[in-house]
Scaffold this motif. Structure first.
Motif, short mmCIF file in Angstrom:
data_model
loop_
_atom_site.label_atom_id
_atom_site.label_comp_id
_atom_site.label_asym_id
_atom_site.label_seq_id
_atom_site.Cartn_x
_atom_site.Cartn_y
_atom_site.Cartn_z
N LYS A 1 1.00 -1.25 -0.05
CA LYS A 1 0.00 0.13 0.07
C LYS A 1 0.83 1.28 0.01
O LYS A 1 1.91 1.25 0.82
CB LYS A 1 -0.84 0.21 1.21
N CYS A 2 0.68 1.99 -0.73
CA CYS A 2 1.15 3.53 -0.74
C CYS A 2 0.26 4.34 -0.13
O CYS A 2 -0.98 4.72 -0.22
CB CYS A 2 1.11 4.03 -2.08
N ASN A 3 0.74 4.97 0.93
CA ASN A 3 -0.11 5.75 1.77
C ASN A 3 -0.16 7.38 1.36
O ASN A 3 -1.13 8.10 2.00
CB ASN A 3 0.44 6.02 3.38
N LYS A 4 0.43 7.56 0.47
CA LYS A 4 0.25 9.12 -0.21
C LYS A 4 -0.85 9.00 -1.17
O LYS A 4 -1.96 9.65 -0.85
CB LYS A 4 1.71 9.31 -1.03
N CYS A 5 -0.79 8.09 -2.05
CA CYS A 5 -2.16 8.01 -2.96
C CYS A 5 -3.16 7.15 -2.64
O CYS A 5 -4.33 7.09 -3.08
CB CYS A 5 -1.80 7.73 -4.56
N GLY A 6 -2.73 6.34 -1.58
CA GLY A 6 -3.82 5.13 -0.87
C GLY A 6 -4.06 3.91 -1.87
O GLY A 6 -4.72 3.23 -1.54
N PHE B 1 8.35 0.61 -4.24
CA PHE B 1 7.90 1.88 -4.52
C PHE B 1 6.68 2.38 -5.40
O PHE B 1 6.43 1.38 -6.25
CB PHE B 1 9.16 2.69 -5.21
N CYS B 2 6.18 3.40 -5.28
CA CYS B 2 5.03 3.75 -5.97
C CYS B 2 5.23 4.45 -7.10
O CYS B 2 6.10 5.49 -7.15
CB CYS B 2 3.86 4.66 -5.10
N GLU B 3 5.05 3.86 -8.45
CA GLU B 3 5.63 4.49 -9.75
C GLU B 3 4.83 5.79 -9.97
O GLU B 3 5.47 6.65 -10.83
CB GLU B 3 5.51 3.32 -10.80
N LEU B 4 3.89 6.23 -9.28
CA LEU B 4 3.00 7.42 -9.55
C LEU B 4 3.48 8.46 -8.58
O LEU B 4 3.79 9.42 -8.97
CB LEU B 4 1.69 6.97 -9.55
N CYS B 5 3.48 8.27 -7.28
CA CYS B 5 3.97 9.10 -6.43
C CYS B 5 5.80 9.21 -6.24
O CYS B 5 6.05 10.15 -5.80
CB CYS B 5 3.45 8.61 -5.01
N TYR B 6 6.37 8.26 -6.76
CA TYR B 6 7.65 8.00 -6.80
C TYR B 6 8.16 8.29 -5.51
O TYR B 6 8.69 9.20 -4.97
CB TYR B 6 8.40 9.11 -7.70
ZN LIG Z 1 1.34 6.35 -4.50
#
Ligand SMILES: [Zn+2]
Lengths: 384, 190
Positions: B79-84, B93-98
């Motif tokens: 889970k990416c806590n930035k974009c959820g 790593f989240c490829e969209l939030c980097y």
């Molecule tokens: Zn993200």
């Protein structure tokens, strides 16, 4: 004139093997460091991305699809080129000089231990009609070349062995090197012949790592960093593929590439004007051959200069203070960026235990290895 | 086909010079290739080359965990806590939030068909008797659009629909190897 500078560098490795990380995770680590070093957010500040690799090394037949994620390049102008990382750097240079892009990122990596048929891939690069059916491990091509180079120049096997001693020793002072060692010339000479006159310790071992660099136009570079390293000249060339038609005694492809880069950089006396050189040494003799091709000494002189200590870190013209491919490891298509990385660190004064004094201008040179005659040269400077 | 040539053709059709049979078959449009005889008679000379290209792909942190969990019959995401977003397959790593992703999250082994095809041609380009049904399945618990590419089974190809609810059919535990094929296929939930 539009100026271009390297404003950020980041790396992961080099290590002999990285079984813990996927190539994406390794490249992500290098990229995050490079962006922090350059003070850029890849998603906001970077205009384009280039990665360099060979699909046959990567293990994907169309690798470019796998490039963007780990660089922060999703849905941004990105391409993947088949070539050495230094070719990517040269492409970035041209993109910025074209005035269409201000900030361009280049990446290259090696996951050599993922390749289970290393010799098979290299063999697949040889001519399918004239060469391949004859069989054998294609590194015999290095043996052919070394023999002729020694014959034409008078460089000795001892002098080639000393390249290994020097570079593996330099690597002791480079925390990013995979193959540091304290060896003697005798150790190298006593290692078994593999492709005579080439001996086992004279062949660089493959290693793994990733290198990312951020390049920018002059205006952006001055705004973002106090230590821009300027790209002053670039050159590249490929000789004929024919094993029977090559000039085996000299690296003509580097002579041509160097002349192009030097002309652009206004370098008329390389031996005097260049303070540090990182050259390809995938095999011991290649360092000497490439140093000569870069006009850093006259032909046949490299062996003697090495013996006299000129190429050591505290010598008149330090060559491969990083440890080169022999010390850092053969990072496949990341070799060129590995050479350029060291020049950047040297010119910034960040090379710690292996720092060359007063290095203001450096040259990075790469060669794509057996069976190619493909090389590239980049001249870097602290002054724009 | 050049534009001029196309125009010419359409004019010919209009004049009835060219008649198009309504019973044409795909076989009629194979093009011209070399015959076996041409090779036998050495009209073409070739060198038979096979590359020795073998690889062992390093799975890394995220995919290693994903594969170990498959062996246990579970599907895990990050889970990416930035974009959820709950990312599957998982990545560190989240490829969209980097930015690095934050936590491991188990998701279900059920989901919905996002898209599918009925594949009548096998990897050697020959016609299959029983078609394959490749599908992208949005996994329950993962973010919309996140899921697994897999095959559908235990279903009549004619019955497959976008939005169909499906469930993983696992291999028996002792046969699982930590591989995407530990799931045999997804089948419709009745
Ligand atoms: Zn993200």
């Amino acid at each position: 004139m539009l100026e271009v500078a390297i404003i950020g560098v980041g790396w992961a490795g080099s290590k002999s093997c990285t079984p813990d990380l996927s190539f994406q995770e390794m490249v992500y680590e290098a990229a995050v460091k490079a962006y922090a070093d350059a003070n850029v957010n890849p998603q906001v500040d970077v205009d384009a991305f280039i990665s360099a690799d060979e699909d046959y090394w990567a293990g994907y037949s169309i690798f470019e699809e796998y490039v963007p994620d780990q660089l922060g390049a999703v849905l941004k102008p990105t391409w993947h080129i088949t070539g050495d990382g230094l070719h990517a750097l040269i492409n970035a240079y041209m993109m910025i000089r074209s005035n269409l892009f201000e900030v361009v990122v280049v990446e290259s990596h090696s996951k050599a231990s993922d390749i289970l048929s290393y010799a098979g891939i290299i063999q697949h690069a040889t001519d399918p009609v004239y060469v391949k059916p004859l069989g054998g491990h294609p590194f015999y091509i290095a043996g052919l070349e070394m023999r002729r180079y020694l014959y034409e120049t008078g460089v000795s096997e001892e002098q080639c062995a000393q390249v290994v001693v020097k570079n593996k020793r330099n690597a002791i002072f480079n925390p990013n090197a995979a193959y540091p060692a304290e060896l003697t010339v005798e150790d190298v000479l006593n290692s078994p012949y593999v492709f005579s006159p080439l001996k086992a310790l004279e062949v660089s071992s493959t290693a793994e790592g990733a290198i990312v660099m951020v390049l920018a136009s002059g205006d952006v570079a001055r705004r973002l960093t106090d230590v821009p390293i300027w790209v002053r000249g670039v050159g590249w060339a490929i000789d004929t593929p024919n094993l029977d038609g090559r000039d085996w005694g000299r690296a003509v492809y580097v002579e041509v590439a160097a002349d192009m880069a030097y002309k652009m950089a206004g370098i008329t006396n390389p031996r005097r004007q260049i303070h540090v050189a990182e050259v390809d040494d995938k095999f011991s003799y290649k360092e000497l051959q490439h140093v000569e091709a870069l006009r850093l000494c006259t032909r046949g002189e490299a062996g003697e200069l090495l013996e006299a200590g000129s190429f050591y870190v505290n010598g008149e013209l330090p060559v491969n203070p990083s440890g080169g491919c022999l010390g850092v490891g053969n990072l496949l298509e990341a070799c060129g960026l590995s050479r350029a990385l060291e020049v950047v660190l040297q010119l910034r004064g960040q090379a710690q235990g292996r720092q060359v004094e007063d290095a203001k201008v450096g040259v990075a040179q790469t060669w794509r290895g057996i069976p190619t005659t493909s090389g590239a040269v980049v001249v870097l400077s602290t002054e724009g | 086909m050049g534009r001029a040539h196309a125009k010419e053709l359409s004019r010919s059709y209009a004049k009835g010079v060219i008649k198009v049979s309504s019973k044409f078959k795909a076989e009629d449009f194979k093009g011209i290739a070399l015959s076996e005889e041409d090779f036998k008679e050495k009209k073409v000379i070739f060198s038979d080359i096979r590359a020795k290209a073998y690889y062992a792909w390093t799975a890394g942190v995220a995919i290693s965990r994903f594969l170990s969990e498959l062996k246990e019959g579970k599907i895990i995401a990050r889970k990416c806590n930035k974009c959820g977003r709950v990312l599957i397959p998982p990545r560190m790593f989240c490829e969209l939030c980097y930015r690095p992703t934050d936590e491991w999250v188990y998701v279900k082994d059920t989901g919905r068909v996002n898209t599918f095809s009925i594949a009548w041609i096998g990897v050697n380009a020959s016609r299959l008797k029983e078609p394959l049904i490749p599908a992208v399945i949005e996994i329950d618990g993962a973010s919309p659009g996140m899921g697994i590419y897999h095959m559908l089974g235990e279903v009549d190809p004619a019955e497959v629909r976008i939005g169909m609810n499906v469930q993983a059919v696992w291999k028996p535990k002792e046969e699982r190897k930590g591989c995407i094929t530990d799931i045999k296929y997804f089948k419709p939930i009745k």
